[in-house]
Design an enzyme around this catalytic site. Structure first.
Site, short mmCIF file in Angstrom:
data_model
loop_
_atom_site.label_atom_id
_atom_site.label_comp_id
_atom_site.label_asym_id
_atom_site.label_seq_id
_atom_site.Cartn_x
_atom_site.Cartn_y
_atom_site.Cartn_z
N SER A 1 -94.59 86.69 58.94
CA SER A 1 -93.18 86.23 58.76
C SER A 1 -92.66 85.09 59.74
O SER A 1 -91.81 84.28 59.39
CB SER A 1 -91.88 87.32 58.79
OG SER A 1 -92.11 87.90 59.97
N SER B 1 -97.18 89.52 61.83
CA SER B 1 -96.25 88.29 61.69
C SER B 1 -96.54 87.21 62.71
O SER B 1 -96.03 86.19 62.43
CB SER B 1 -94.74 88.80 61.59
OG SER B 1 -94.64 89.32 59.98
N LYS C 1 -88.36 81.67 67.07
CA LYS C 1 -88.24 82.26 65.70
C LYS C 1 -86.73 82.79 65.63
O LYS C 1 -86.13 83.31 66.47
CB LYS C 1 -89.39 83.76 65.57
CG LYS C 1 -88.99 84.33 64.15
CD LYS C 1 -90.13 85.40 63.86
CE LYS C 1 -90.26 86.34 62.60
NZ LYS C 1 -91.10 87.23 62.75
#
Ligand code: GLN
Length: 480
Positions: free
Chosen positions: A148, A172, A73
């Site tokens: 996210s 997330s 990420k």
């Protein structure tokens, strides 16, 4: 292929890491125009690492993560590789060091194939808050992948990489795992080092794996968990070998089903799928108790949206255009430079959080908002403690709905915030939880959440593993 399947082929020389990496790079170039999961593709680095991995394997290295393609990420620092947080503020930021999780992975000689798209600074539930582009759900390209860590979940679900790392402040990792039908774990707060993770809400943030099954999840957790002197909140607890608990046996385990998580407005197909999954766990030997109560749950959302923005407003004060990141240069006036840097560098959701947090922390409002939210936090923790004196784990849906349409909730922040209603109490309490695939409604994924006691990742992995041994949901892959 899962990590353990690919590892088998690498070990027995039926496949090389270079071949595996080339296949994934080809997949990325083929489908990325449709799904937009990645901010950066690290082709060159990946091929170099793959070559090194093949050399190591040839000389007898049998580490399960060696030579396996992974996505990180884009809020975890990678030395020499852009780390943007999907924000204009950090669009050209190249960290001079690796996050601890990246450093630990590197010790296992992985193939880092790219950096995954996300909601800007991890604020969001749909990956639509990325300053660059939204990511599409591979099960239905007109829908969101969750967020996210949307890019990480999509990358794994669609075969761009074999696994990914995400971060979870209020859901997330788990919510996008549920929306994309992959396995996603949020470890206990303090289990995995946050050093080098760009901070959103420091008392809630944790890094976790997104994988195709529970065995892979345990393998990745083995690599990243453990004490780190550079993160003062990481806990000096010994970390077990997480693959050891994957026995398939649930006999004697007591599981509670908290009624507050079957919320009003929940989609019936989700409820039906979770009830069926719970029946399966019972069949596998677990003792189920319905109607458990965690009465403060309805206040978790409000408490989260005070605590997380408050911490964010402090953490994001560092983006002043002086130290690093975007810097507005068209003026001689220092204050104007500071204001314009933040005006142009941050997107609307990030600004909303900074304003909410600054307000909640300001003199005269602190007691009414921040302090009160912290008291609610204590109540929520205590209720989890009480529940865990009776149960080994709690079972809930991961989200109240299946993935929604892109654009559907962007103009209504409260509706967007509500999609994390089942996941954010877990961060407030600091306990671990995993989301695993538990069914589909009209071809759209449904996730089941298993919540454990602090530092009892083994218990939830064990339950999740037994469920996956008895079901096939996690093996389905989207056609793109
Ligand atoms: N969706 C939640 C938020 O917007 C959680 C995000 C996260 O876990 N990083 O804050």
């Amino acid at each position: 292929m899962t990590i353990h399947e690919a590892h088998q082929l690498l070990k027995t020389k039926q496949l090389s890491s270079v071949e595996l990496t080339k296949a994934h790079l080809a997949r990325i170039h083929e489908i990325e125009p449709k799904i937009s999961a990645l901010v950066t593709v690290t082709d060159e680095l990946a091929l170099k690492q793959a070559q090194e991995a093949d050399e190591l394997i040839a000389t007898g290295n049998t580490n399960p993560l060696t030579g396996i393609p992974v996505l990180i990420k884009d809020n975890m620092c990678t030395k020499g590789i852009k780390t943007t947080c999907s924000s204009k503020m950090l669009e050209n930021f190249v960290p001079p060091y690796d996050a601890t999780v990246v450093e630990r992975l590197n010790g296992h000689h992985p193939v880092i194939i790219g950096k995954a798209n996300m909601d800007e600074f991890a604020m969001g539930s749909s990956t639509e808050n990325s300053a660059f582009f939204p990511t599409h759900n591979p099960w239905d390209l007109s829908r969101v992948p969750g967020g996210s860590s949307g890019g990480s979940a999509v990358g794994v679900a669609s075969g761009e990489a074999i696994y990914a790392l995400g971060s979870d402040t209020g859901g997330s990792v788990r919510q996008p795992a549920g929306f994309c039908s992959v396995t996603g774990l949020k470890p206990t707060y303090g289990r995995v080092s946050r050093y080098g993770l760009v901070a959103f809400a420091s008392s809630l943030d944790q890094i976790g794996p997104l994988t195709q099954d529970v065995t892979d999840c345990a393998l990745v957790l083995n690599a990243i968990a453990g004490y780190d002197p550079r993160d003062s909140t990481s806990v000096p607890e010994p970390t077990p070998d997480y693959t050891q608990c994957l026995t398939g046996n649930l006999n004697g385990l007591r599981l509670g089903v908290p009624k507050e998580y079957f919320v009003e407005g929940m989609q019936t197909e989700v409820e039906t799928a979770i009830r069926a999954a719970i029946a399966k766990l019972k069949e596998l030997g677990a003792k189920i108790e319905w109607g458990v109560s965690l009465p403060s749950t309805p206040y978790a959302l409000a408490a989260y949206y005070i605590i997380a923005p408050s911490e964010a407003s402090a953490n994001l004060a560092r983006y002043d255009g002086v130290k690093y990141g975007f810097s507005y240069q068209e003026t001689d006036n220092m204050w104007e430079a500071l204001e314009k840097t933040r005006q142009y560098g941050f997107g609307p959701e990030v600004k909303r959080r900074i304003m909410l947090g600054t307000y909640a922390l300001s003199a005269g409002y602190y007691d009414a908002w921040y302090l009160k939210a912290q008291k609610v936090r204590t109540l929520i923790r205590q209720e989890f403690d009480q529940a865990f004196s009776k149960f080994d784990a709690l079972i809930t849906p991961t989200s109240p709905t299946v993935p929604f349409k892109i654009g559907e909730k962007v103009d209504d922040p409260l509706q967007m915030y509500l999609s994390d209603i089942c996941t954010l109490p877990i961060n407030i309490a600091g306990v671990p939880a995993i989301s695993i695939p538990a069914g589909f409604a009209d071809g759209l994924p449904i996730g089941m959440q298993i919540i454990g006691k602090p530092f009892a990742e083994e218990t939830i992995l064990k339950i999740a593993y037994a469920y996956q041994q008895a079901t096939e949901w996690h093996k389905r892959r989207p056609e793109i």
